[in-house]
Design a protein around this motif. Structure first.
Motif, PDB file in Angstrom:
ATOM      1  N   UNK A 464      14.103   2.361   0.373  1.00 43.55           N
ATOM      2  CA  UNK A 464      13.601   1.014   0.564  1.00 43.55           C
ATOM      3  C   UNK A 464      12.087   0.978   0.438  1.00 43.55           C
ATOM      4  N   UNK A 465      11.551  -0.211   0.228  1.00 36.53           N
ATOM      5  CA  UNK A 465      10.105  -0.399   0.141  1.00 36.53           C
ATOM      6  C   UNK A 465       9.773  -1.811   0.597  1.00 36.53           C
ATOM      7  N   UNK A 466       8.566  -1.982   1.122  1.00 34.77           N
ATOM      8  CA  UNK A 466       8.097  -3.281   1.599  1.00 34.77           C
ATOM      9  C   UNK A 466       6.736  -3.548   0.970  1.00 34.77           C
ATOM     10  N   UNK A 467       6.655  -4.629   0.175  1.00 36.42           N
ATOM     11  CA  UNK A 467       5.418  -4.959  -0.537  1.00 36.42           C
ATOM     12  C   UNK A 467       4.832  -6.254  -0.001  1.00 36.42           C
ATOM     13  N   UNK A 468       3.539  -6.189   0.318  1.00 38.32           N
ATOM     14  CA  UNK A 468       2.783  -7.384   0.708  1.00 38.32           C
ATOM     15  C   UNK A 468       1.688  -7.621  -0.322  1.00 38.32           C
ATOM     16  N   UNK A 469       1.567  -8.852  -0.792  1.00 36.89           N
ATOM     17  CA  UNK A 469       0.411  -9.235  -1.603  1.00 36.89           C
ATOM     18  C   UNK A 469      -0.410 -10.217  -0.771  1.00 36.89           C
ATOM     19  N   UNK A 470      -1.677  -9.880  -0.566  1.00 36.41           N
ATOM     20  CA  UNK A 470      -2.557 -10.715   0.238  1.00 36.41           C
ATOM     21  C   UNK A 470      -3.272 -11.724  -0.651  1.00 36.41           C
ATOM     22  N   UNK A 471      -3.923 -12.689  -0.021  1.00 33.13           N
ATOM     23  CA  UNK A 471      -4.455 -13.814  -0.777  1.00 33.13           C
ATOM     24  C   UNK A 471      -5.646 -13.461  -1.663  1.00 33.13           C
ATOM     25  N   UNK A 472      -6.224 -12.274  -1.490  1.00 34.65           N
ATOM     26  CA  UNK A 472      -7.278 -11.840  -2.425  1.00 34.65           C
ATOM     27  C   UNK A 472      -6.712 -11.031  -3.580  1.00 34.65           C
ATOM     28  N   UNK A 473      -5.380 -10.937  -3.657  1.00 36.29           N
ATOM     29  CA  UNK A 473      -4.739 -10.215  -4.750  1.00 36.29           C
ATOM     30  C   UNK A 473      -4.495  -8.751  -4.465  1.00 36.29           C
ATOM     31  N   UNK A 474      -5.018  -8.234  -3.362  1.00 35.20           N
ATOM     32  CA  UNK A 474      -4.762  -6.832  -3.037  1.00 35.20           C
ATOM     33  C   UNK A 474      -3.360  -6.687  -2.465  1.00 35.20           C
ATOM     34  N   UNK A 475      -2.828  -5.470  -2.559  1.00 37.39           N
ATOM     35  CA  UNK A 475      -1.442  -5.232  -2.190  1.00 37.39           C
ATOM     36  C   UNK A 475      -1.322  -4.037  -1.252  1.00 37.39           C
ATOM     37  N   UNK A 507      -4.186  -1.605  -4.989  1.00 32.87           N
ATOM     38  CA  UNK A 507      -2.931  -1.247  -4.331  1.00 32.87           C
ATOM     39  C   UNK A 507      -3.196  -0.151  -3.309  1.00 32.87           C
ATOM     40  N   UNK A 508      -2.764  -0.369  -2.096  1.00 35.39           N
ATOM     41  CA  UNK A 508      -2.872   0.642  -1.042  1.00 35.39           C
ATOM     42  C   UNK A 508      -1.465   0.978  -0.566  1.00 35.39           C
ATOM     43  N   UNK A 509      -1.226   2.266  -0.355  1.00 35.14           N
ATOM     44  CA  UNK A 509       0.053   2.721   0.194  1.00 35.14           C
ATOM     45  C   UNK A 509      -0.146   3.013   1.669  1.00 35.14           C
ATOM     46  N   UNK A 561       6.650 -17.156 -19.958  1.00 35.32           N
ATOM     47  CA  UNK A 561       5.298 -17.295 -20.506  1.00 35.32           C
ATOM     48  C   UNK A 561       4.225 -16.837 -19.521  1.00 35.32           C
ATOM     49  N   UNK A 562       4.607 -16.571 -18.292  1.00 38.69           N
ATOM     50  CA  UNK A 562       3.641 -15.994 -17.350  1.00 38.69           C
ATOM     51  C   UNK A 562       3.434 -14.528 -17.724  1.00 38.69           C
ATOM     52  N   UNK A 563       2.213 -14.168 -18.068  1.00 37.18           N
ATOM     53  CA  UNK A 563       1.883 -12.817 -18.505  1.00 37.18           C
ATOM     54  C   UNK A 563       0.761 -12.245 -17.647  1.00 37.18           C
ATOM     55  N   UNK A 564       0.873 -10.920 -17.384  1.00 38.79           N
ATOM     56  CA  UNK A 564      -0.142 -10.203 -16.619  1.00 38.79           C
ATOM     57  C   UNK A 564      -0.905  -9.289 -17.578  1.00 38.79           C
ATOM     58  N   UNK A 565      -2.244  -9.303 -17.467  1.00 41.60           N
ATOM     59  CA  UNK A 565      -3.025  -8.492 -18.402  1.00 41.60           C
ATOM     60  C   UNK A 565      -4.361  -8.110 -17.774  1.00 41.60           C
ATOM     61  N   UNK A 566      -4.495  -6.817 -17.456  1.00 39.34           N
ATOM     62  CA  UNK A 566      -5.763  -6.229 -16.995  1.00 39.34           C
ATOM     63  C   UNK A 566      -6.441  -7.040 -15.894  1.00 39.34           C
ATOM     64  N   UNK A 567      -5.683  -7.328 -14.853  1.00 42.44           N
ATOM     65  CA  UNK A 567      -6.250  -7.998 -13.695  1.00 42.44           C
ATOM     66  C   UNK A 567      -6.307  -9.501 -13.802  1.00 42.44           C
ATOM     67  N   UNK A 568      -5.728 -10.042 -14.862  1.00 36.12           N
ATOM     68  CA  UNK A 568      -5.707 -11.501 -15.050  1.00 36.12           C
ATOM     69  C   UNK A 568      -4.290 -11.934 -15.377  1.00 36.12           C
ATOM     70  N   UNK A 569      -4.092 -13.254 -15.388  1.00 41.64           N
ATOM     71  CA  UNK A 569      -2.790 -13.800 -15.812  1.00 41.64           C
ATOM     72  C   UNK A 569      -3.046 -14.899 -16.832  1.00 41.64           C
ATOM     73  N   UNK A 570      -2.045 -15.106 -17.668  1.00 41.19           N
ATOM     74  CA  UNK A 570      -2.064 -16.264 -18.561  1.00 41.19           C
ATOM     75  C   UNK A 570      -0.751 -17.000 -18.371  1.00 41.19           C
ATOM     76  N   UNK A 571      -0.845 -18.304 -18.290  1.00 37.84           N
ATOM     77  CA  UNK A 571       0.336 -19.150 -18.129  1.00 37.84           C
ATOM     78  C   UNK A 571       0.210 -20.303 -19.126  1.00 37.84           C
ATOM     79  N   UNK A 578      -6.051 -12.517 -11.469  1.00 32.97           N
ATOM     80  CA  UNK A 578      -4.846 -12.282 -10.675  1.00 32.97           C
ATOM     81  C   UNK A 578      -5.059 -12.796  -9.258  1.00 32.97           C
ATOM     82  N   UNK A 579      -6.246 -12.522  -8.672  1.00 31.22           N
ATOM     83  CA  UNK A 579      -6.520 -12.969  -7.302  1.00 31.22           C
ATOM     84  C   UNK A 579      -6.474 -14.488  -7.202  1.00 31.22           C
ATOM     85  N   UNK A 580      -7.020 -15.203  -8.178  1.00 35.73           N
ATOM     86  CA  UNK A 580      -6.992 -16.673  -8.161  1.00 35.73           C
ATOM     87  C   UNK A 580      -5.555 -17.187  -8.238  1.00 35.73           C
TER      88      UNK A 580
END
Length: 781
Positions: A464-475, A507-509, A561-571, A578-580
């Motif tokens: 199992x694993x538990x993932x949190x994404x915080x509002x600044x984009x860090x995980x 990302x922090x473990x 159409x939502x794409x992730x690319x080098x710390x950014x997203x395009x929609x 990504x943080x925004x």
């Protein structure tokens, strides 16, 4: 040092996802001493320290015990015996037989009888020496032969049967019999066994342990204290090495610390001194392997009958699975065609042996590799040719336990390695050298490894694993795996960062905790990344699915159409960091946490029939080793090693190569210098660094070449990678085979001497004497 830290920041802020040689997440902390282990935790003036009083007898009744002087010793706060344990007495991981403290009878030298909590480590150690204990000795069983003769077993024998091996052997043009004794191995982790426990305000316990199995710590502490599981939290941030020695053996320390913490309502630390650790904790099993085989003129095996006898010690511990694993790997990479493989679990009055890197696999493989050499010498062939002809390949790909080997990696891998390492030309030049050199002989060997990946206990193949994404984009990702230096946390970081295509620094473990991810399996069986990586990816995919649905509605696009690319997203035509985007999702009440889960598919094994598919896939590798020996003394040196190893599509080539190098050296040490010895009273003699020799930097071959075999895994593993924790250890068999090759050269390769392990200079010398005796017999006839 400043440059190192700046390099670390630059490295981890770049996009270093899966496939990158990203440095270990704690590398800088390790080399600067900032990595915090349990014994580095601050000590309050309330902290108590534990020591145990140990049995001096291998097998005896306790007739009297006087602990008055112990209780009166300076600094002593509490003393307990078995009767003071409020809950379960036994802390065995699977079966019973491992009392936390001995009762009326002791069953090995070093077994804990009582325990002390004192205000300092030194005070506890001094106090336990003041006990007066009287014994009535009982007859001990100390060796595998003793156990076989007495039919003393911790569990019943088990068998794999394929075809009619007796008929196949009898009908074969050639028959051969053999035996080898393969000694065990001390784990010798840099950080010894240690745990610390704190009571909390609601009657529960928090335990930090150097363990590979936090859930087992939670369960056993709860049972010993007679608490429900939710009252116990077990936590692991890192271990200073484990190698299997902290899968089950960490539990008694955690239970003892927790017991005193509960009794005294104070924090308690239990750290074993190195010598106590080497006396009281289990090791890799000794094995005595025997076989009878039939083969044809080409050296192809037609039938094999094999007995694998493991020295389990005084209790089952994990020996059921360990001997099973030896049986699964008794054929290593070769088709026996028709086979009987029997595993017996010998009960002796020695410390209960336990998991070690490779579990029982290395012991089974030693039988197969010894057999390959013996067949080659009997026919006057190059052992490599005998190995190649016997490899699992189309038409001969069913194991003795009924699993079909579907990925035929080794035929190509071994031939590629032989070409890259110039095996054939070196074989010729070494043969010529040996003919001209009377006192120094060289040896060469190329041996393969085929190691099954999965726990053979089916229920453990889950994570199992538990993932949190915080509002600044860090995980923050929590999972059930433990970090013991192998780079699991680093690979999990890369997997999560790759899922969202963000820098790994985002990302922090977190430390592994049973209150974050429950019911975890041990980090063992080379499955840490396979299981926990897939669970982490599942958590990522759940959040990505939510984010895609949100983006589709918010931006009026299709979800794909939502794409992730080098710390950014395009929609669609919208782009943002990504943080925004994560902040936007939060403001629109999208859940940014997920619990992932994974279970290994397609595996099954019927214990009653000894048939099934216990492994999801096989990891493969091969090593070429070249050695030289002094025939007058038996001294030797490993001159060159070439390795080609199959890790599928590597998640992190630098970490994988490091694992291969370390695993090989540890395997080489097991087979050459690391000698576990007991006296005839059951007292271990190899009980300190002074009398147990692990490999040093001077033992590593000057020429040491390691390459990764460039082929993705054919089954659906995490990013098509393969496990790399355990398989490389068995590449060390090439060194042992090369030593035997050099020894055999004194008979023009006509005789295959017995070379039990570890192949110390003494054993090499004795094997040379076997060859001299063979030569004399040939001359006399």
């Amino acid at each position: 040092m400043r440059k190192l830290v700046e390099s670390e920041i630059t490295n981890r802020n770049s996009i270093n996802g899966v496939g990158s040689s990203l440095q270990h997440e704690s590398a800088i902390k390790h080399v600067t001493g900032r990595a915090q282990y349990i014994d580095d935790l601050p000590q309050s003036n309330q902290l108590l320290h534990v020591a145990t009083g140990k049995s001096s007898q291998a097998h005896a009744k306790i007739t009297a015990i006087n602990l008055d002087a112990v209780r009166k010793a300076p600094g002593v706060v509490d003393v307990i015996v078995q009767a003071d344990i409020p809950g379960h007495v036994d802390v065995g991981p699977v079966y019973g037989g491992d009392p936390l403290l001995a009762g009326d009878t002791v069953v090995f030298v070093g077994q804990p009888i009582f325990a002390v909590a004192a205000t300092s480590f030194e005070a506890a150690q001094r106090a336990v020496r003041l006990a007066n204990i009287d014994y009535q000795p009982l007859p001990p069983i100390l060796t595998i032969d003793d156990a076989l003769n007495a039919e003393s077993f911790v569990l019943p024998p088990h068998q794999h049967l394929q075809g009619d091996p007796d008929a196949a052997i009898d009908a074969a043009p050639h028959q051969i019999e053999g035996e080898i004794y393969v000694r065990g191995q001390e784990h010798f982790y840099l950080e010894g066994q240690i745990s610390q426990a704190w009571p909390n305000e609601d009657g529960g316990i928090h335990v930090i342990s150097s363990t590979q199995h936090p859930t087992e710590i939670q369960k056993l502490v709860a049972e010993v204290l007679a608490l429900p599981l939710h009252q116990v939290v077990a936590e692991v941030r890192r271990m200073g090495g484990g190698f299997g020695g902290k899968e089950s053996q960490a539990a008694p320390l955690a239970c003892m610390a927790a017991l005193f913490a509960s009794r005294q309502q104070r924090p308690v630390r239990y750290r074993m001194p190195r010598q106590d650790d080497m006396i009281q904790t289990g090791k890799r099993h000794d094995f005595k392997n025997r076989w009878r085989a039939g083969f044809n003129d080409d050296g192809r095996l037609l039938g094999v009958d094999m007995l694998l006898a493991g020295k389990c010690g005084c209790s089952p511990d994990l020996s059921e699975g360990i001997v099973d694993r030896a049986m699964f790997h008794a054929s290593n990479a070769y088709s026996f065609n028709s086979a009987r493989v029997v595993g017996v679990r010998c009960k002796t009055n020695t410390v209960s042996n336990t998991a070690f890197r490779g579990f029982g696999g290395p012991k089974g493989m030693m039988a197969a590799e010894t057999l390959m050499d013996d067949v080659a010498r009997a026919l006057g062939k190059d052992p490599l040719d005998v190995r190649l002809i016997n490899l699992y390949q189309p038409g001969q790909d069913i194991t003795p336990y009924g699993q079909q080997v579907s990925q035929h990696v080794l035929p190509d891998l071994m031939r590629k390695l032989a070409d890259d390492a110039d095996y054939r030309s070196r074989r010729q030049s070494i043969t010529e050298f040996n003919q001209q050199s009377p006192f120094v002989k060289k040896g060469l060997a190329l041996t393969p490894v085929q190691f099954g990946i999965s726990f053979t206990a089916k229920h453990l193949n889950q994570a199992g694993a538990l993932l949190h994404i915080y509002t600044d984009g860090t995980m923050l990702i929590s999972h059930g795996g433990t970090e013991m230096g192998q780079g699991l946390y680093t690979k999990i970081q890369q997997i999560v960062a790759t899922a969202f295509d963000v820098p790994v620094s985002m990302v922090k473990v977190s430390s592994t905790r049973t209150d974050k991810v429950p019911n975890t399996s041990p980090t063992a069986a080379s499955s840490g990344t396979d299981l926990n990586g897939m669970a982490a990816l599942d958590a990522c995919n759940q959040i990505k699915k939510r984010l895609a649905q949100f983006a589709a509605g918010h931006f009026n696009i299709a979800d794909y159409e939502l794409q992730y690319h080098k710390g950014s997203i395009s929609a669609g035509d919208q782009q943002m960091s990504f943080a925004e985007f994560i902040q936007l999702a939060y403001m629109n009440r999208i859940s940014l946490a997920a619990s992932g889960f994974y279970r290994t598919p397609k595996i099954h094994y019927d214990k009653k029939t000894g048939q099934g598919q216990p492994f999801f896939y096989y990891a493969n590798g091969a090593a070429v080793a070249e050695v030289c020996i002094d025939v007058l003394t038996g001294e030797y040196k490993v001159e060159r090693v070439d390795i080609l190893h199959d890790v599928g599509k590597s998640l992190n080539p630098a970490i994988d190569i490091g694992q291969i190098e370390g695993g090989f050296v540890q395997g080489m040490g097991w087979l050459t210098t690391e000698e576990l010895l007991w006296d005839d009273q059951g007292q271990i003699l190899s009980n300190s660094p002074a009398n147990y020799k692990i490999p040093t930097a001077f033992d590593v071959p000057y020429q040491f070449n390691v390459a990764l075999y460039p082929q993705d895994n054919k089954v659906d593993t995490i990013h098509l990678s393969k496990a790399v924790g355990e398989p490389p250890l068995m590449l060390g068999i090439a060194v042992w085979a090369a030593l035997r090759d050099a020894i055999s050269s004194t008979t023009d390769y006509r005789f295959s001497p017995r070379l039990d392990t570890p192949a110390t200079p003494e054993r090499v010398y004795w094997a040379l004497q076997q060859c001299a005796d063979y030569q004399h017999q040939q001359e006399a006839s």
